[in-house]
Design a protein around this motif. Structure first.
Motif, PDB file in Angstrom:
ATOM      1  N   LEU A  13       0.824  -1.209   0.000  1.00 20.88           N
ATOM      2  CA  LEU A  13       0.000   0.000   0.000  1.00 20.88           C
ATOM      3  C   LEU A  13       0.861   1.262   0.000  1.00 20.88           C
ATOM      4  CD1 LEU A  13      -2.707  -1.198   2.534  1.00 20.88           C
ATOM      5  CD2 LEU A  13      -2.897  -1.103   0.040  1.00 20.88           C
ATOM      6  N   ASP A  14       1.980   1.246   0.698  1.00 20.48           N
ATOM      7  CA  ASP A  14       2.835   2.431   0.765  1.00 20.48           C
ATOM      8  C   ASP A  14       3.639   2.637  -0.517  1.00 20.48           C
ATOM      9  OD1 ASP A  14       3.670   2.046   4.311  1.00 20.48           O
ATOM     10  OD2 ASP A  14       1.936   2.946   3.307  1.00 20.48           O
ATOM     11  N   GLU A  15       4.070   1.541  -1.140  1.00 22.47           N
ATOM     12  CA  GLU A  15       4.910   1.650  -2.331  1.00 22.47           C
ATOM     13  C   GLU A  15       4.111   1.703  -3.620  1.00 22.47           C
ATOM     14  OE1 GLU A  15       8.063   2.019   0.027  1.00 22.47           O
ATOM     15  OE2 GLU A  15       8.138   2.134  -2.164  1.00 22.47           O
ATOM     16  N   ILE A  46     -10.524 -11.084   1.610  1.00 20.31           N
ATOM     17  CA  ILE A  46      -9.665 -10.409   0.661  1.00 20.31           C
ATOM     18  C   ILE A  46      -9.212  -9.109   1.316  1.00 20.31           C
ATOM     19  CG2 ILE A  46      -9.533  -9.280  -1.592  1.00 20.31           C
ATOM     20  CD1 ILE A  46      -9.646 -12.288  -1.735  1.00 20.31           C
ATOM     21  N   LEU A  47      -7.926  -8.840   1.290  1.00 22.58           N
ATOM     22  CA  LEU A  47      -7.374  -7.692   1.993  1.00 22.58           C
ATOM     23  C   LEU A  47      -6.968  -6.552   1.068  1.00 22.58           C
ATOM     24  CD1 LEU A  47      -5.128  -9.633   4.546  1.00 22.58           C
ATOM     25  CD2 LEU A  47      -7.438  -8.730   4.915  1.00 22.58           C
ATOM     26  N   ILE A  48      -6.686  -6.870  -0.184  1.00 26.56           N
ATOM     27  CA  ILE A  48      -6.205  -5.858  -1.123  1.00 26.56           C
ATOM     28  C   ILE A  48      -6.989  -5.943  -2.429  1.00 26.56           C
ATOM     29  CG2 ILE A  48      -4.243  -5.121  -2.542  1.00 26.56           C
ATOM     30  CD1 ILE A  48      -2.392  -5.851  -0.358  1.00 26.56           C
ATOM     31  N   HIS A  49      -7.482  -4.783  -2.900  1.00 20.49           N
ATOM     32  CA  HIS A  49      -8.037  -4.697  -4.252  1.00 20.49           C
ATOM     33  C   HIS A  49      -6.866  -4.698  -5.225  1.00 20.49           C
ATOM     34  CE1 HIS A  49     -12.083  -3.999  -2.841  1.00 20.49           C
ATOM     35  NE2 HIS A  49     -11.717  -2.921  -2.164  1.00 20.49           N
ATOM     36  N   ARG A  50      -6.850  -5.660  -6.143  1.00 22.85           N
ATOM     37  CA  ARG A  50      -5.745  -5.759  -7.110  1.00 22.85           C
ATOM     38  C   ARG A  50      -5.950  -4.724  -8.211  1.00 22.85           C
ATOM     39  NH1 ARG A  50      -5.662  -9.506  -2.976  1.00 22.85           N
ATOM     40  NH2 ARG A  50      -4.045 -11.091  -3.306  1.00 22.85           N
ATOM     41  N   THR A  51      -5.803  -3.481  -7.859  1.00 20.42           N
ATOM     42  CA  THR A  51      -5.946  -2.381  -8.806  1.00 20.42           C
ATOM     43  C   THR A  51      -4.608  -1.684  -8.939  1.00 20.42           C
ATOM     44  OG1 THR A  51      -6.652  -0.940  -6.987  1.00 20.42           O
ATOM     45  CG2 THR A  51      -8.390  -2.027  -8.262  1.00 20.42           C
ATOM     46  N   ALA A  52      -4.568  -0.650  -9.761  1.00 18.59           N
ATOM     47  CA  ALA A  52      -3.334   0.116  -9.906  1.00 18.59           C
ATOM     48  C   ALA A  52      -3.613   1.573  -9.533  1.00 18.59           C
ATOM     49  CB  ALA A  52      -2.801   0.024 -11.328  1.00 18.59           C
ATOM     50  N   PRO A  53      -3.189   2.059  -8.404  1.00 14.64           N
ATOM     51  CA  PRO A  53      -2.431   1.304  -7.391  1.00 14.64           C
ATOM     52  C   PRO A  53      -3.355   0.447  -6.552  1.00 14.64           C
ATOM     53  CG  PRO A  53      -2.774   3.534  -6.643  1.00 14.64           C
ATOM     54  CD  PRO A  53      -3.352   3.480  -8.029  1.00 14.64           C
ATOM     55  N   PRO A  54      -2.833  -0.569  -5.876  1.00 11.05           N
ATOM     56  CA  PRO A  54      -3.667  -1.420  -5.020  1.00 11.05           C
ATOM     57  C   PRO A  54      -4.191  -0.643  -3.821  1.00 11.05           C
ATOM     58  CG  PRO A  54      -1.337  -2.005  -4.768  1.00 11.05           C
ATOM     59  CD  PRO A  54      -1.410  -1.003  -5.868  1.00 11.05           C
ATOM     60  N   THR A  55      -5.386  -1.006  -3.366  1.00 16.37           N
ATOM     61  CA  THR A  55      -5.989  -0.363  -2.193  1.00 16.37           C
ATOM     62  C   THR A  55      -6.469  -1.440  -1.238  1.00 16.37           C
ATOM     63  OG1 THR A  55      -8.146  -0.283  -3.299  1.00 16.37           O
ATOM     64  CG2 THR A  55      -6.732   1.674  -3.490  1.00 16.37           C
ATOM     65  N   ALA A  56      -6.670  -1.036  -0.001  1.00 17.15           N
ATOM     66  CA  ALA A  56      -7.098  -1.979   1.025  1.00 17.15           C
ATOM     67  C   ALA A  56      -8.603  -2.127   1.018  1.00 17.15           C
ATOM     68  CB  ALA A  56      -6.619  -1.520   2.394  1.00 17.15           C
ATOM     69  N   THR A  57      -9.062  -3.341   1.235  1.00 16.55           N
ATOM     70  CA  THR A  57     -10.484  -3.585   1.460  1.00 16.55           C
ATOM     71  C   THR A  57     -10.808  -3.190   2.893  1.00 16.55           C
ATOM     72  OG1 THR A  57     -10.128  -5.838   2.234  1.00 16.55           O
ATOM     73  CG2 THR A  57     -10.386  -5.539  -0.148  1.00 16.55           C
ATOM     74  N   GLU A  58     -12.088  -3.296   3.271  1.00 17.67           N
ATOM     75  CA  GLU A  58     -12.458  -2.961   4.649  1.00 17.67           C
ATOM     76  C   GLU A  58     -11.701  -3.833   5.638  1.00 17.67           C
ATOM     77  OE1 GLU A  58     -17.059  -1.462   3.949  1.00 17.67           O
ATOM     78  OE2 GLU A  58     -16.618  -2.936   5.489  1.00 17.67           O
TER      79      GLU A  58
END
Length: 294
Positions: A13-15, A46-58
């Motif tokens: 998430l940070d990078e 699921i913890l991360i949305h595989r998007t660009a950039p990735p984001t956290a799920t709830e």
């Protein structure tokens, strides 16, 4: 929760990508993906949305908050620990022969540092490593070059030992053929774990007679040499100590053999200003006196 998995979650998430997180953590992108999959499997979300950039799920946000608190606590703990390490006594293990010959400049270096105290454990160089493995000391002078887990190893040099005794003792235990009766001649040992004495006897005394020898234990380096000069027994003494006594005639070399022992300094792989300074002092003191390996 696995700390490595949580730190990987934060890195992504940070990078801003799995690849950048891998570079920051010095692991492969595949390892990053495997850590996240393992963490998601563990929590069942699921913890991360595989998007660009990735984001956290709830669910991911809950873990991210917990991970950041843990990271902050770890950073604060590390900072406080480094502070404390610069104030705690430096516990080290050194063999008595080193203390008696080349080690004394280390005392001056520690004194000049102004903040440190030293706790010295005297132990045979074949056994100092055990104290390091148990965590009893931060550094040790040892024969072992292979570093203990979590430690660094530096070469100090080579100490040379000679078998010496008084001329009277030598003459009293000389056989008819001119050789010495090593088995009958009384001997000195620093203590029950003085491995050097036993090593030096290989080829001189048959194993069947080892248990019948007359041995005096003298657990003081200064007293050890004095006892040898008094004729209490022959001894294996560092050349740095015995050469002046041989030159003066107080002692004689009992044969031409020289036992050489390689010494190494092993220390915790830890960021500490005082431990770094101690290491420099030990290595410098040894290199000024001990013979260096080619």
């Amino acid at each position: 929760m696995n700390p490595a998995q949580l730190s990987t979650l934060l890195a992504i998430l940070d990078e801003g990508s799995f690849e950048a997180a891998a570079a920051q953590l010095a692991i492969t992108p595949s390892a990053v993906s495997q850590r996240i999959k393992a963490l998601e499997k563990q929590v069942g979300r699921i913890l991360i949305h595989r998007t660009a950039p990735p984001t956290a799920t709830e669910a991911g946000e809950v873990l991210v908050q917990a991970a950041r608190r843990m990271a902050l606590l770890q950073a604060e703990t590390d900072a406080r620990l480094r502070e404390r390490l610069d104030r705690v006594p430096l516990s080290i293990a050194v063999n008595a022969d080193s203390v008696a010959t080349w080690f004394s400049p280390v005392f001056r270096s520690v004194a000049q540092a102004g903040e440190a105290t030293l706790r010295l454990r005297i132990e045979d160089e074949a056994h100092t490593l055990n104290l390091l493995r148990r965590g009893d000391v931060m550094g040790a002078v040892t024969r072992e070059s292979q570093p203990v887990s979590g430690c660094d190893s530096l070469s100090l040099g080579v100490m040379h030992y000679r078998a010496v005794g008084t001329a009277e003792l030598r003459d009293a235990f000389r056989l008819d053929n001119g050789e010495l009766d090593w088995a009958a001649m009384p001997a000195l040992r620093f203590g029950p774990r003085d491995a050097l004495q036993d090593e030096d006897l290989h080829g001189r005394v048959q194993s069947a007679t080892l248990g019948q020898r007359r041995i005096s234990n003298i657990p003081s380096s200064e007293a050890f040499v004095k006892a040898c000069c008094a004729g209490l027994g022959w001894a294996l003494v560092p050349e740095l100590q015995c050469c002046p006594l041989v030159e003066s005639g107080e002692l004689v070399c009992l044969d031409d053999e020289v036992l050489s022992v390689e010494l190494h300094w092993q220390r915790w792989r830890l960021e500490s200003r005082l431990l770094e300074g101690l290491t420099r002092a030990v290595v410098d003191a040894a290199h000024q006196v001990l013979e260096q390996k080619d």
